[in-house]
Design an enzyme around this catalytic site. Structure first.
Site, short mmCIF file in Angstrom:
data_model
loop_
_atom_site.label_atom_id
_atom_site.label_comp_id
_atom_site.label_asym_id
_atom_site.label_seq_id
_atom_site.Cartn_x
_atom_site.Cartn_y
_atom_site.Cartn_z
N ARG A 187 0.85 -1.18 0.00
CA ARG A 187 0.00 0.00 0.00
C ARG A 187 0.89 1.23 0.00
O ARG A 187 2.04 1.18 0.42
CB ARG A 187 -0.90 0.01 1.23
CG ARG A 187 -1.79 -1.22 1.41
CD ARG A 187 -2.55 -1.13 2.71
NE ARG A 187 -3.45 -2.26 2.91
CZ ARG A 187 -3.16 -3.37 3.58
NH1 ARG A 187 -1.94 -3.49 4.13
NH2 ARG A 187 -4.02 -4.34 3.72
N LYS A 211 -1.56 -2.42 8.14
CA LYS A 211 -2.69 -1.89 8.90
C LYS A 211 -2.74 -2.53 10.29
O LYS A 211 -2.43 -3.71 10.45
CB LYS A 211 -4.00 -2.17 8.16
CG LYS A 211 -4.22 -1.30 6.93
CD LYS A 211 -5.60 -1.56 6.34
CE LYS A 211 -5.87 -0.63 5.16
NZ LYS A 211 -7.22 -0.85 4.59
N HIS A 281 -3.02 2.38 -5.49
CA HIS A 281 -3.80 1.20 -5.15
C HIS A 281 -4.05 0.33 -6.38
O HIS A 281 -4.17 -0.89 -6.25
CB HIS A 281 -5.11 1.60 -4.49
CG HIS A 281 -5.52 0.65 -3.40
ND1 HIS A 281 -4.75 0.45 -2.27
CD2 HIS A 281 -6.58 -0.18 -3.28
CE1 HIS A 281 -5.34 -0.44 -1.50
NE2 HIS A 281 -6.44 -0.85 -2.09
N ARG A 284 -1.19 -1.91 -6.70
CA ARG A 284 -1.33 -3.03 -5.75
C ARG A 284 -2.33 -4.06 -6.29
O ARG A 284 -2.11 -5.26 -6.19
CB ARG A 284 -1.78 -2.47 -4.41
CG ARG A 284 -2.13 -3.50 -3.34
CD ARG A 284 -2.40 -2.77 -2.04
NE ARG A 284 -3.17 -3.57 -1.09
CZ ARG A 284 -2.63 -4.42 -0.23
NH1 ARG A 284 -1.33 -4.61 -0.22
NH2 ARG A 284 -3.38 -5.09 0.62
N HIS A 307 -3.74 -8.87 4.16
CA HIS A 307 -5.19 -8.82 4.38
C HIS A 307 -5.54 -9.52 5.69
O HIS A 307 -5.05 -10.61 5.96
CB HIS A 307 -5.94 -9.52 3.23
CG HIS A 307 -5.86 -8.80 1.94
ND1 HIS A 307 -5.91 -9.43 0.71
CD2 HIS A 307 -5.74 -7.47 1.65
CE1 HIS A 307 -5.83 -8.55 -0.26
NE2 HIS A 307 -5.71 -7.35 0.28
N TYR A 316 -9.67 -10.76 -5.66
CA TYR A 316 -8.73 -10.85 -6.78
C TYR A 316 -9.02 -12.04 -7.68
O TYR A 316 -8.40 -12.19 -8.73
CB TYR A 316 -7.30 -10.91 -6.25
CG TYR A 316 -6.87 -9.60 -5.64
CD1 TYR A 316 -6.33 -8.59 -6.42
CD2 TYR A 316 -7.06 -9.34 -4.29
CE1 TYR A 316 -5.98 -7.37 -5.88
CE2 TYR A 316 -6.71 -8.13 -3.73
CZ TYR A 316 -6.16 -7.14 -4.52
OH TYR A 316 -5.83 -5.94 -3.98
#
Length: 344
Positions: A187, A211, A281, A284, A307, A316
């Site tokens: 990211r 994150k 993004h 990515r 994730h 995806y």
């Protein structure tokens, strides 16, 4: 009353640096108390910034009503949504739903309860299925107002677009920035957060802070590793800062790159390369889609991309029809081979 978000980085570490304030500098107490609570939870500055602007939008509409936050109901949120949809430009359903979620979190923070229904009822039943497609579906009930969002579809860059965009960059630093998104799926905030000590050149890997302050180790592509060595040896100023990526010229030379600076860099190269959809993004997304088409397992891709939910990784697996037919033909040929071996 004119309200705004003020960034105050000199505040104590236990206090959110983002403050919702009026024109006299006075704070909106209920909003900032919530932000301080999220700071104690160790949320990232990016999350605090998003929360602060969500609350700013609500406070600008709610303040003239001169009511305490504890008095709001779902009927209040209906009026708030109606107000947003009458604005020009109109916010997207995703933006409206995020703002509603932030207000509900803030209400729970102050009252310990969910927002009551009021005079409106949006109760609806829906079927919840497993993200992986197995298990028995179960019926769930939603009692909240929520706008319908378009189904999210991953749209990667084509090979031609990647080539044109890549060729528009000239410095080693910029090539690494884009390469880490295209070849490692980082990211933009993860790229900017990288420090010198996160890169292990000898081992050919790096440590990424994702994150929720979650760390993961990723391999460095040989091409990226070579360009990174050139950047550190030839371009990066000899300054005492832990940040890996710094400004190379101007009065901010040697200072860490910022999110606005990265956005400006991409805007410039979108025009220069004539690839209007290129953004951090989407780079990515391109990595994730390429990995799926190359046959990587979903758990491995989930780990690489950081994730927390595999349902996000499942996005995806939105392959084009030609990819589906190719996989179908491959499976049929494999089955024929197995049948032939069993018969013999």
């Amino acid at each position: 009353m004119k309200l705004s978000v003020i960034y105050q980085p000199t505040l104590p570490a236990s206090t959110s640096p983002y403050r919702v304030c009026n024109e006299d500098g006075g704070e909106v107490e209920w909003a900032n108390a919530f932000l301080d609570g999220q700071r104690l939870r160790q949320l990232s500055l990016r999350s605090l910034r998003i929360y602060s602007y969500d609350l700013l939008n609500f406070a600008r509409w709610f303040a003239p009503r001169h009511q305490p936050l504890a008095r709001i109901t779902e009927s209040t949120l209906v009026d708030y949504v109606r107000h947003q949809l009458e604005q020009d430009p109109q916010p997207t359903p995703r933006t409206v739903n995020h703002r509603l979620g932030t207000v509900r979190c803030c209400y729970r923070f102050h009252t310990g309860q969910e927002i009551p229904a009021g005079q409106t009822h949006f109760q609806r039943r829906y079927t919840r299925k497993s993200s992986l497609g197995y298990g028995r579906p179960r019926t769930a009930v939603s009692r909240r107002l929520r706008l319908k969002q378009d189904r999210r579809v991953i749209v990667p860059l084509s090979a031609e677009e990647v080539g044109k965009f890549w060729q528009s960059f000239r410095t080693y630093r910029d090539l690494i920035l884009v390469g880490l998104m295209l070849l490692d799926g980082l990211r933009s905030c993860e790229v900017l957060a990288l420090e010198l000590e996160d890169v292990q050149l000898a081992e050919g890997q790096m440590r990424v802070h994702g994150k929720g302050n979650k760390e993961r180790s990723l391999p460095l592509h040989p091409d990226i590793l070579e360009v990174l060595e050139h950047y550190l040896r030839l371009e990066r100023p000899l300054i005492n800062t832990p940040a890996l990526f710094v400004c190379l010229k101007g009065r901010r030379r040697g200072q860490p790159m910022t999110a606005p600076g990265l956005r400006s860099l991409f805007r410039h190269h979108r025009v220069r390369s004539q690839v209007p959809h290129a953004n951090p993004h989407r780079c990515r997304h391109t990595f994730g889609s390429d990995m799926v088409r190359a046959g990587i397992s979903l758990p491995a891709l989930q780990r690489l991309m950081g994730h927390s939910q595999i349902s996000t990784t499942m996005l995806y697996v939105e392959l084009a029809p030609q990819d589906v037919w190719r996989e179908y033909a491959r499976a049929i040929e494999k089955r024929k081979t197995l049948d032939s071996s069993h018969l013999s």
